[in-house]
Motif scaffolding. Structure first.
Motif: not given
Length: 362
Positions: A39-41, A45-48, A279-282
């Motif tokens: 889940l964290i990775l 990956e999305r944030a990168t 809180w991450q925007k998907p």
């Protein structure tokens, strides 16, 4: 690294809500560890991907967060290299670190175009090798929490930057690092600070540790870090108790990032990890302003919000609600969770590294 000021203090004094337990699986089994790490990775990956798309617009604070993440990912890859059960996750972390490296190198070009003076002053903080992960772990002590905080928000980003530049030795006079004026000594050790004033006091002593400063005031670095992180833990608990209202989230994640790098393992709580992931925007992959922010704030606070909000001078808020600073704090906090996850065993809903060391007073 900032956002709200007095607003933050008002929110943190509101009546608490009941705390919710984490719904994540227990991390003390191979299956649980793999699920949480995955889940964290995925979030990282999305944030990168967000970083890659917005690289020309990301500010220096944003680059700092991803540089810290790169160090954390490499650490995970190294720790899991010889464990068949988690080796694939370690390889996945390593591939993400490899993807980050050229992006972070290119970011210096864009930062030099947008803000060359700021880059010159703080470039050491985004260079490879500056950020180092803790090898000794400890926990905060509630007995060190201030009985009262300063009522007025005393934080001055200009003064904080001035002291950090002096510490790093990157000023126009080409001074040596680790120097400390009486003004900065007073500012960075002042008791009763809250919010970003408090986190920047910790950042100062963290930067001194990364820079190798050990003389004078810096002989007492651990004592001050113990004090500041005890109070940052108190603020994070208050933020949790009011349901993580949006203006508290950036500071909440900043506290986890900095105190985690400082070696305070009790900031890595599974329920806090779960909150940050939510809180991450998907679609965008970033972190920032939620679509229904106003619904989260009590009306008495909403009334004053436009008057009380303080925005970081170089903060980059995108039109889609993404925040460069929010995203940087989130990825470094999440990277801390995954690096601590590689040092289990856990206990009590926290990702607790083995044999925490009692806080030192020196």
């Amino acid at each position: 690294m900032s956002s709200p000021g007095l607003l933050l203090l008002l929110l943190l004094l509101l009546a608490p809500r009941p705390l919710q337990p984490s719904l994540l699986p227990p991390p003390d089994t191979p299956e649980g560890k793999a699920t949480i790490t995955g889940l964290i990775l995925s979030a990282l990956e999305r944030a990168t991907s967000f970083l890659k798309k917005r690289l020309p617009e990301i500010n220096l604070d944003g680059v700092v967060g991803f540089r810290v993440l790169e160090v954390q990912l490499k650490s995970v890859q190294e720790k899991w290299a010889r464990d068949p059960q988690v080796q694939p996750l370690g390889l996945r972390a390593g591939k993400l670190a490899e993807k980050l490296a050229p992006l972070l190198h290119r970011s210096i070009f864009y930062l030099n175009l947008s803000d060359p003076k700021y880059l010159r002053e703080f470039q050491p903080t985004i260079e490879p090798g500056f950020w180092k992960l803790p090898h000794i772990w400890t926990r905060t002590r509630a007995s060190m929490v201030y009985s009262t905080f300063e009522q007025q928000d005393p934080f001055s980003e200009e003064h904080s930057d001035l002291c950090l530049v002096q510490l790093l030795g990157t000023g126009t006079n080409s001074s040596q690092p680790c120097r400390l004026s009486d003004f900065c000594k007073t500012l960075m050790t002042r008791p009763g600070c809250s919010g970003y004033c408090l986190s920047h006091q910790l950042l100062f002593f963290l930067s001194a540790r990364m820079r190798g400063c050990t003389k004078g005031l810096f002989r007492q670095s651990q004592r001050y870090m113990n004090l500041f992180c005890a109070n940052m833990m108190d603020l994070n608990r208050r933020a949790e108790a009011i349901g993580y209202a949006y203006p508290t989230r950036d500071l909440f994640m900043e506290n986890i990032m900095f105190c985690g790098i400082g070696g305070f393992s009790d900031f890595y709580k599974l329920r806090w990890l779960e909150a940050i992931l939510s809180w991450q925007k998907p679609q965008e992959g970033c972190f920032g302003k939620p679509a229904a922010e106003d619904e989260e704030l009590p009306k008495a606070i909403q009334y004053q919000q436009h008057l009380l909000r303080r925005v970081k001078r170089r903060e980059k808020q995108f039109t889609d609600g993404c925040s460069s600073h929010n995203t940087a704090m989130a990825v470094a906090a999440l990277g801390g969770f995954i690096s601590v996850l590689a040092e289990l065993p856990p206990a009590d809903g926290e990702l607790r590294p083995p044999t925490p060391t009692p806080p030192s007073s020196h």
